[in-house]
Design an enzyme around this catalytic site. Structure first.
Site, PDB file in Angstrom:
ATOM      1  N   LYS A 200       0.847  -1.183   0.000  1.00 35.53           N
ATOM      2  CA  LYS A 200       0.000   0.000   0.000  1.00 35.53           C
ATOM      3  C   LYS A 200       0.884   1.234   0.000  1.00 35.53           C
ATOM      4  O   LYS A 200       1.705   1.426   0.892  1.00 35.53           O
ATOM      5  CB  LYS A 200      -0.914  -0.004   1.226  1.00 35.53           C
ATOM      6  CG  LYS A 200      -1.752   1.263   1.323  1.00 35.53           C
ATOM      7  CD  LYS A 200      -2.832   1.141   2.356  1.00 35.53           C
ATOM      8  CE  LYS A 200      -3.592   2.456   2.479  1.00 35.53           C
ATOM      9  NZ  LYS A 200      -4.705   2.376   3.404  1.00 35.53           N
ATOM     10  N   LYS A 224       1.083  10.372   5.335  1.00 31.84           N
ATOM     11  CA  LYS A 224       1.234   8.970   5.743  1.00 31.84           C
ATOM     12  C   LYS A 224       2.564   8.380   5.253  1.00 31.84           C
ATOM     13  O   LYS A 224       2.725   7.160   5.205  1.00 31.84           O
ATOM     14  CB  LYS A 224       0.032   8.170   5.259  1.00 31.84           C
ATOM     15  CG  LYS A 224      -1.300   8.688   5.845  1.00 31.84           C
ATOM     16  CD  LYS A 224      -2.484   7.750   5.603  1.00 31.84           C
ATOM     17  CE  LYS A 224      -3.734   8.279   6.311  1.00 31.84           C
ATOM     18  NZ  LYS A 224      -4.889   7.355   6.217  1.00 31.84           N
ATOM     19  N   LYS A 255      -2.182  -1.558  -3.991  1.00 29.83           N
ATOM     20  CA  LYS A 255      -3.003  -0.354  -3.957  1.00 29.83           C
ATOM     21  C   LYS A 255      -2.155   0.888  -3.999  1.00 29.83           C
ATOM     22  O   LYS A 255      -1.178   0.953  -3.262  1.00 29.83           O
ATOM     23  CB  LYS A 255      -3.806  -0.392  -2.656  1.00 29.83           C
ATOM     24  CG  LYS A 255      -4.682   0.791  -2.403  1.00 29.83           C
ATOM     25  CD  LYS A 255      -5.289   0.649  -1.051  1.00 29.83           C
ATOM     26  CE  LYS A 255      -6.064   1.920  -0.763  1.00 29.83           C
ATOM     27  NZ  LYS A 255      -6.330   2.110   0.609  1.00 29.83           N
ATOM     28  N   SER A 281     -10.182   5.483  -5.008  1.00 33.27           N
ATOM     29  CA  SER A 281     -11.113   6.589  -5.214  1.00 33.27           C
ATOM     30  C   SER A 281     -10.640   7.586  -6.277  1.00 33.27           C
ATOM     31  O   SER A 281     -11.421   8.029  -7.112  1.00 33.27           O
ATOM     32  CB  SER A 281     -11.351   7.305  -3.887  1.00 33.27           C
ATOM     33  OG  SER A 281     -10.123   7.758  -3.337  1.00 33.27           O
TER      34      SER A 281
HETATM   35  C1  PBG Z   1      -7.557   3.605   5.235  1.00 28.18           C
HETATM   36  C2  PBG Z   1      -7.819   3.428   3.795  1.00 28.18           C
HETATM   37  C3  PBG Z   1      -7.602   4.335   2.765  1.00 28.18           C
HETATM   38  C4  PBG Z   1      -8.117   3.748   1.621  1.00 28.18           C
HETATM   39  C5  PBG Z   1      -8.603   2.484   1.978  1.00 28.18           C
HETATM   40  N1  PBG Z   1      -8.397   2.301   3.319  1.00 28.18           N
HETATM   41  C6  PBG Z   1      -7.053   5.710   2.782  1.00 28.18           C
HETATM   42  C7  PBG Z   1      -5.728   5.950   3.325  1.00 28.18           C
HETATM   43  O1  PBG Z   1      -4.934   5.049   3.600  1.00 28.18           O
HETATM   44  O2  PBG Z   1      -5.420   7.120   3.526  1.00 28.18           O
HETATM   45  C8  PBG Z   1      -8.165   4.386   0.279  1.00 28.18           C
HETATM   46  C9  PBG Z   1      -9.212   3.855  -0.641  1.00 28.18           C
HETATM   47  C10 PBG Z   1      -9.506   4.717  -1.813  1.00 28.18           C
HETATM   48  O3  PBG Z   1      -8.870   5.752  -2.047  1.00 28.18           O
HETATM   49  O4  PBG Z   1     -10.427   4.335  -2.559  1.00 28.18           O
HETATM   50  N2  PBG Z   1      -6.351   3.230   5.743  1.00 28.18           N
END
Ligand code: PBG
Length: 331
Positions: A200, A224, A255, A281
């Site tokens: 991620k 983050k 991701k 998203s």
């Molecule tokens: C939370 C999380 C996030 C997403 C899924 N779980 C955001 C992040 O890590 O800041 C993003 C999903 C998306 O953008 O569709 N940890």
């Protein structure tokens, strides 16, 4: 193997007719490839549009059930439920995550009771519940690893108790998969699966999601970056995946999706385990913005993007387009 040359070999022959293109297609989409992320809020009879994600809503639990019914009817195997929590209920340590009767747990039990065969996936991370929007506990600027894991384990067990089938740690703390596995096993949930957000990345493409769950407005300068991965890295993703698998992950997520197809392809080739792509998203909203402008053909582009995830190695795709894709596949 020697292959012929032009003019005896003509690559276009196989492409000339529709039947032939179907015969030689290497990748085929199925509704079984889809996971549909859904947002839940408190209240009754609510479907709140999300500004940054046209066509996506935050649903109260009663309305979420209608969406779950749609998933079942469209033969989508699983949904992922994300809570959008009132700011007043958030605090620095995300205490609501430790409450077995919180919004996401109630949503999970309601969906499970109504549709026992629909797979339910829940994120494990504190960001929907913390006032600062980080995925873990803070000490000054530092996101605490080990202390966070303790809370994540509790969160995971609550979600499993509520009926969640697949726990998806998305927090990127080191060692959390193993600890969560142990906590699930110790509480009688040895059959609850873990789908680890193994690779991620710290991505700008999550922007609209943070609007959707109303989190992340106050992440601070480093955002983050101290726990999610650097988009520049690929070997590191393989290392992350190896560790999560060793700790007991049943499946791994890469991701974001489309800009990271190389990571997905490597993951599938190097590990041969179930690999899930998350079309996040920002990818969704980027495409929708182009559809609105008439710059891209909606159905064609959505199907192409999804097919490309599969071609690159995804066994399934988390996508906000899931119901639309399922409808296209079925007709
Ligand atoms: C939370 C999380 C996030 C997403 C899924 N779980 C955001 C992040 O890590 O800041 C993003 C999903 C998306 O953008 O569709 N940890």
């Amino acid at each position: 193997m020697s292959r012929g040359q032009y003019p005896s070999t003509r690559m276009r022959r196989n492409r000339m007719t529709a039947f032939s293109r179907r015969l030689v297609a290497e990748t085929r989409l199925d509704t079984a490839d889809l996971i549909w992320p859904l947002f839940v809020i408190e209240g009754q009879n609510m479907a709140e549009p999300i500004d940054a994600m046209p066509g996506v809503f935050r649903y109260s639990i009663d309305q979420l059930l209608q969406q779950a019914a749609k998933a079942v009817e469209l033969t989508i195997p699983a949904i992922a439920i994300f809570p959008s929590i009132d700011a007043a209920l958030k605090d620095a340590s995300g205490s609501l995550a430790r409450d077995g009767d919180n919004l996401v747990c109630r949503a999970v039990s309601a969906v499970k009771a109504a549709f026992p065969d629909l797979g339910i996936i829940c994120d494990v991370a504190l960001d929907p519940f913390t006032a600062h929007g980080h995925d873990g506990l803070l000490d000054g600027d530092e996101i605490l690893n080990d202390e966070t894991i303790t809370v994540l384990c509790e969160q995971a067990v609550h979600q499993a108790n509520a009926g969640c089938d697949i726990i998806a740690p998305s927090d990127m703390m080191d060692g959390r998969v193993g600890e969560i596995r142990a906590a699930l096993d110790a509480s009688g949930h040895h059959n609850v699966q873990i789908m680890a957000y193994a690779a991620k990345y710290a991505s700008g493409f999550y922007g609209p999601f943070r609007d959707a769950v109303r989190a992340g407005a106050s992440l601070g300068k480093a955002g983050k970056l101290t726990y999610q991965m650097d988009p520049a890295n690929s070997d590191e993703a393989m290392h992350e995946i190896a560790l999560d698998l060793a700790e007991g992950a049943d499946m791994v997520i890469v991701k974001p999706g489309m800009p990271y197809l190389d990571i997905l392809a490597r993951a599938k080739a190097e590990f041969g385990v179930p690999c899930i792509a998350y079309q996040v998203s920002g990818e969704y909203s980027m495409l929708c913005a182009s559809f609105e402008k008439g710059w891209l053909d909606r159905e064609r582009t959505i199907l192409e993007a999804t097919t490309c995830f599969k071609r690159a190695g995804a066994d399934a795709v988390l996508t906000y387009f899931a119901p639309e894709i399922a409808m296209m596949i079925r007709r």
